[in-house]
Design a protein around this motif. Structure first.
Motif, PDB file in Angstrom:
ATOM      1  N   UNK A   1      54.456  39.679  23.641  1.00  0.00           N
ATOM      2  CA  UNK A   1      54.973  40.971  23.196  1.00  0.00           C
ATOM      3  C   UNK A   1      53.894  41.897  22.632  1.00  0.00           C
ATOM      4  N   UNK A   2      52.635  41.551  22.861  1.00  0.00           N
ATOM      5  CA  UNK A   2      51.522  42.384  22.407  1.00  0.00           C
ATOM      6  C   UNK A   2      51.300  43.503  23.428  1.00  0.00           C
ATOM      7  N   UNK A   3      51.624  44.761  23.110  1.00  0.00           N
ATOM      8  CA  UNK A   3      51.530  45.834  24.109  1.00  0.00           C
ATOM      9  C   UNK A   3      50.095  46.106  24.566  1.00  0.00           C
ATOM     10  N   UNK A   4      49.128  45.948  23.664  1.00  0.00           N
ATOM     11  CA  UNK A   4      47.733  46.160  24.065  1.00  0.00           C
ATOM     12  C   UNK A   4      47.275  45.078  25.040  1.00  0.00           C
ATOM     13  N   UNK A   5      47.730  43.859  24.795  1.00  0.00           N
ATOM     14  CA  UNK A   5      47.437  42.765  25.712  1.00  0.00           C
ATOM     15  C   UNK A   5      48.082  43.010  27.068  1.00  0.00           C
ATOM     16  N   UNK A   6      49.326  43.461  27.089  1.00  0.00           N
ATOM     17  CA  UNK A   6      50.006  43.746  28.351  1.00  0.00           C
ATOM     18  C   UNK A   6      49.241  44.788  29.167  1.00  0.00           C
ATOM     19  N   UNK A   7      48.802  45.839  28.495  1.00  0.00           N
ATOM     20  CA  UNK A   7      48.071  46.910  29.172  1.00  0.00           C
ATOM     21  C   UNK A   7      46.722  46.416  29.679  1.00  0.00           C
ATOM     22  N   UNK A   8      46.036  45.660  28.845  1.00  0.00           N
ATOM     23  CA  UNK A   8      44.717  45.147  29.230  1.00  0.00           C
ATOM     24  C   UNK A   8      44.847  44.163  30.393  1.00  0.00           C
ATOM     25  N   UNK A   9      45.866  43.326  30.337  1.00  0.00           N
ATOM     26  CA  UNK A   9      46.082  42.354  31.414  1.00  0.00           C
ATOM     27  C   UNK A   9      46.257  43.065  32.750  1.00  0.00           C
ATOM     28  N   UNK A  10      47.009  44.158  32.780  1.00  0.00           N
ATOM     29  CA  UNK A  10      47.219  44.902  34.027  1.00  0.00           C
ATOM     30  C   UNK A  10      45.911  45.503  34.523  1.00  0.00           C
ATOM     31  N   UNK A  11      45.102  46.037  33.607  1.00  0.00           N
ATOM     32  CA  UNK A  11      43.826  46.634  34.022  1.00  0.00           C
ATOM     33  C   UNK A  11      42.879  45.569  34.570  1.00  0.00           C
ATOM     34  N   UNK A  12      42.936  44.376  33.996  1.00  0.00           N
ATOM     35  CA  UNK A  12      42.089  43.280  34.479  1.00  0.00           C
ATOM     36  C   UNK A  12      42.562  42.808  35.853  1.00  0.00           C
ATOM     37  N   UNK A  13      43.865  42.689  36.052  1.00  0.00           N
ATOM     38  CA  UNK A  13      44.391  42.305  37.367  1.00  0.00           C
ATOM     39  C   UNK A  13      43.960  43.311  38.431  1.00  0.00           C
ATOM     40  N   UNK A  14      44.021  44.592  38.100  1.00  0.00           N
ATOM     41  CA  UNK A  14      43.606  45.633  39.050  1.00  0.00           C
ATOM     42  C   UNK A  14      42.115  45.523  39.352  1.00  0.00           C
ATOM     43  N   UNK A  15      41.308  45.296  38.307  1.00  0.00           N
ATOM     44  CA  UNK A  15      39.859  45.198  38.493  1.00  0.00           C
ATOM     45  C   UNK A  15      39.502  44.006  39.375  1.00  0.00           C
ATOM     46  N   UNK A  16      40.081  42.856  39.095  1.00  0.00           N
ATOM     47  CA  UNK A  16      39.729  41.653  39.846  1.00  0.00           C
ATOM     48  C   UNK A  16      40.229  41.727  41.289  1.00  0.00           C
TER      49      UNK A  16
END
Length: 263
Positions: free
Chosen positions: A191-206
């Motif tokens: 439920x960490x919104x910053x983690x959720x956002x960062x996770x999506x950006x990392x998935x896109x990058x990789x």
């Protein structure tokens, strides 16, 4: 101003090459693969950006961080200064670092802050230069190193040292582990919104084969469970996973590392 260059090696290692922006005298951090370094330097020279390697910084003794020392020395007629921890058995060091200190490197304007960070190995050190942190296998984006030699208490204390650096510090860790680390982090603190956002950006990058490193201390404080063992949701996840009541911060950290080992 420091210029830092990424040299990928093996499956997921990063070797870091750095120099002052107005100088061609360069250092590499943890060159596990000499061929990767030499190939980069030869390519740069071909493109008219010749860099002269003058030294090596080593964080710890594992072969994927030290394996290129001898070959690089041979390529440079044994003229390289090789800095590393005296508490570890590393062949090829010419400058032994025996405690937390300020290190002066030729051709580098500002002093290097050497930080003792036992945990992954007992003699592990990190190097903080200007706004750059070269931390080997201690702090990763979204994670931390396995405890091959040190204790959870040691690793937790080491991470506390690193997380107290300026929040804008760029974290140059030695592996591209971010996506796997965040899969675990999402299980621990969904439920960490910053983690959720960062996770999506990392998935896109990789997905586009883009590196996720460097990260920053500010980012890691917001999303990395190993820097957040005091947080309520993480403690609740640990309580459920291990059937323990009201774990302390260090119990939470210890069980987080145990959980990640088997995730």
């Amino acid at each position: 101003m420091l210029s830092v260059i990424t040299i990928p090696a093996f499956n997921d290692n990063y070797i870091w090459l750095f120099h002052q922006a107005d100088s061609n005298k360069a250092y590499v951090v943890d060159p596990g693969c000499a061929k990767s370094v030499l190939s980069y330097l030869q390519g740069a020279e071909t493109q008219g950006n010749k860099l002269d390697l003058v030294g090596i910084l080593i964080t710890h003794h594992h072969a994927d961080h030290t394996g290129g020392i001898a070959e690089l020395q041979k390529a440079y007629q044994n003229q390289l200064n090789v800095y590393g921890p005296s508490k570890e058995n590393i062949d090829g060091l010419t400058e032994l670092i025996d405690h937390q200190q300020s290190l002066l490197l030729p051709f580098i304007t500002n002093p290097v802050n050497v930080i003792e960070v036992p945990g992954h190995t007992l003699g592990h050190i990190a190097y903080s230069i200007e706004d750059a942190l070269f931390c080997g296998d201690t702090l990763f984006s979204g994670g931390c190193g396995r405890l091959f030699e040190g204790s959870p208490e040691q690793m937790s204390a080491s991470l506390s040292k690193l997380s107290s650096l300026d929040k804008d510090t760029k974290v140059y860790c030695a592996h591209e582990y971010t996506q796997a680390n965040l899969a675990f982090a999402m299980a621990v603190e969904p439920n960490n919104p910053q983690l959720q956002q960062y996770n999506q950006s990392v998935l896109d990058a990789r997905m586009n084969n883009i590196s996720t490193i460097p990260t920053t201390i500010a980012t890691e404080l917001a999303i990395n469970p190993f820097l957040r063992s005091h947080c309520t949701e993480i403690k609740q996840s640990i309580s459920q996973q291990f059937n323990v009541n009201n774990p302390t911060d260090i119990q939470t950290f210890t069980l987080l590392r145990q959980w990640k080992n088997n995730f």
